[in-house]
Design a protein around this motif. Structure first.
Motif, short mmCIF file in Angstrom:
data_model
loop_
_atom_site.label_atom_id
_atom_site.label_comp_id
_atom_site.label_asym_id
_atom_site.label_seq_id
_atom_site.Cartn_x
_atom_site.Cartn_y
_atom_site.Cartn_z
N GLU A 191 34.80 -27.48 24.52
CA GLU A 191 34.78 -26.05 24.82
C GLU A 191 35.27 -25.23 23.63
O GLU A 191 34.74 -24.17 23.31
CB GLU A 191 35.66 -25.77 26.05
CG GLU A 191 35.49 -24.38 26.55
CD GLU A 191 35.35 -24.31 28.05
OE1 GLU A 191 35.71 -23.27 28.57
OE2 GLU A 191 34.88 -25.27 28.66
N VAL A 192 36.27 -25.74 22.93
CA VAL A 192 36.84 -25.04 21.78
C VAL A 192 35.86 -25.04 20.60
O VAL A 192 35.62 -24.00 19.99
CB VAL A 192 38.18 -25.68 21.35
CG1 VAL A 192 38.64 -25.15 20.00
CG2 VAL A 192 39.25 -25.45 22.41
N PHE A 193 35.27 -26.20 20.28
CA PHE A 193 34.44 -26.34 19.09
C PHE A 193 32.95 -26.16 19.35
O PHE A 193 32.18 -26.01 18.42
CB PHE A 193 34.68 -27.71 18.43
CG PHE A 193 36.03 -27.83 17.79
CD1 PHE A 193 36.21 -27.49 16.47
CD2 PHE A 193 37.12 -28.26 18.52
CE1 PHE A 193 37.46 -27.58 15.87
CE2 PHE A 193 38.38 -28.36 17.94
CZ PHE A 193 38.55 -28.02 16.61
N GLY A 194 32.54 -26.22 20.61
CA GLY A 194 31.12 -26.12 20.95
C GLY A 194 30.42 -27.46 20.96
O GLY A 194 29.31 -27.59 21.45
N TYR A 195 31.06 -28.46 20.41
CA TYR A 195 30.58 -29.85 20.40
C TYR A 195 31.78 -30.71 20.01
O TYR A 195 32.90 -30.19 19.87
CB TYR A 195 29.40 -30.02 19.44
CG TYR A 195 29.75 -29.95 17.97
CD1 TYR A 195 29.73 -31.09 17.17
CD2 TYR A 195 30.08 -28.74 17.36
CE1 TYR A 195 30.04 -31.02 15.82
CE2 TYR A 195 30.39 -28.67 16.02
CZ TYR A 195 30.37 -29.81 15.26
OH TYR A 195 30.67 -29.75 13.92
N ASP A 227 35.94 -35.81 13.50
CA ASP A 227 37.37 -35.71 13.19
C ASP A 227 38.18 -35.24 14.41
O ASP A 227 39.34 -35.63 14.57
CB ASP A 227 37.62 -34.80 11.99
CG ASP A 227 37.21 -33.36 12.20
OD1 ASP A 227 36.16 -33.13 12.84
OD2 ASP A 227 37.93 -32.46 11.75
N VAL A 228 37.57 -34.47 15.27
CA VAL A 228 38.26 -34.03 16.49
C VAL A 228 38.43 -35.22 17.44
O VAL A 228 39.51 -35.40 18.02
CB VAL A 228 37.49 -32.88 17.18
CG1 VAL A 228 38.03 -32.59 18.57
CG2 VAL A 228 37.55 -31.62 16.31
N MET A 229 37.40 -36.04 17.56
CA MET A 229 37.54 -37.23 18.41
C MET A 229 38.59 -38.18 17.85
O MET A 229 39.34 -38.81 18.60
CB MET A 229 36.19 -37.93 18.56
CG MET A 229 35.21 -37.16 19.43
SD MET A 229 33.74 -38.10 19.88
CE MET A 229 32.93 -38.25 18.30
#
Length: 161
Positions: A40-44, A48-50
């Motif tokens: 929701e924050v990044f749009g996908y 690196d987020v995972m």
């Protein structure tokens, strides 16, 4: 010299991600909610987020990646501002859904599950939208459009520019 707007947005997104981590700290079974809120924050879900999610909750990256690729709600590539879902169910198929899809695909210059370069549109196919009486049907974001012809579908999509 100040950072460009994209860097500032990225910085703000990582700050929001930290707030999500704080919300789920020490919550058992938080992987899916973390992935949902990060998306929701990044749009996908950028890689690196995972990886940050994996580190934060102490699970192997392979598990995080496995969950993200198993569920169709998660997306590993940036998506468009407008999500177009073209029904491919039986009623739509019989009434010309393939021609409607081809017209929209050609007009946008993208194929199935692709996003336009300007990130205005992502074109997806779905098994059924549950509006068989309006076949062929597509949804643009949360709006349902039925009884489509190829030309009508293209003109509907243009309204979302």
């Amino acid at each position: 010299m100040s950072a460009c707007k994209c860097e500032q947005n990225l910085e703000a997104n990582y700050q929001k991600l930290q707030e999500v981590f704080d919300k789920y700290r020490n919550v058992k079974g938080a992987l899916i909610p973390l992935l949902q809120e990060a998306q929701e924050v990044f749009g996908y879900l950028p890689g690196d987020v995972m990886k940050k999610i994996s580190q934060e909750i102490g699970v192997p990256f392979s598990k995080t990646f496995g969950v993200a690729t198993f569920y169709s709600q998660f997306h590993l590539k940036p998506r468009g501002r407008n999500i177009i879902r073209m029904c491919q169910g039986t009623a739509c198929h019989v009434r010309g859904a393939a021609k409607v899809f081809d017209a929209v695909s050609t007009d946008l210059g993208v194929g199935k599950n692709e996003t336009t370069e300007d990130r205005r549109y992502t074109l997806e196919t779905v098994a059924c939208l549950g509006a068989c009486g309006l076949a062929p049907v597509m949804m643009v974001n949360d709006d349902t459009h039925g009884r489509l012809t190829p030309d009508k579908a293209v003109s509907v999509v243009k309204k979302y520019e």
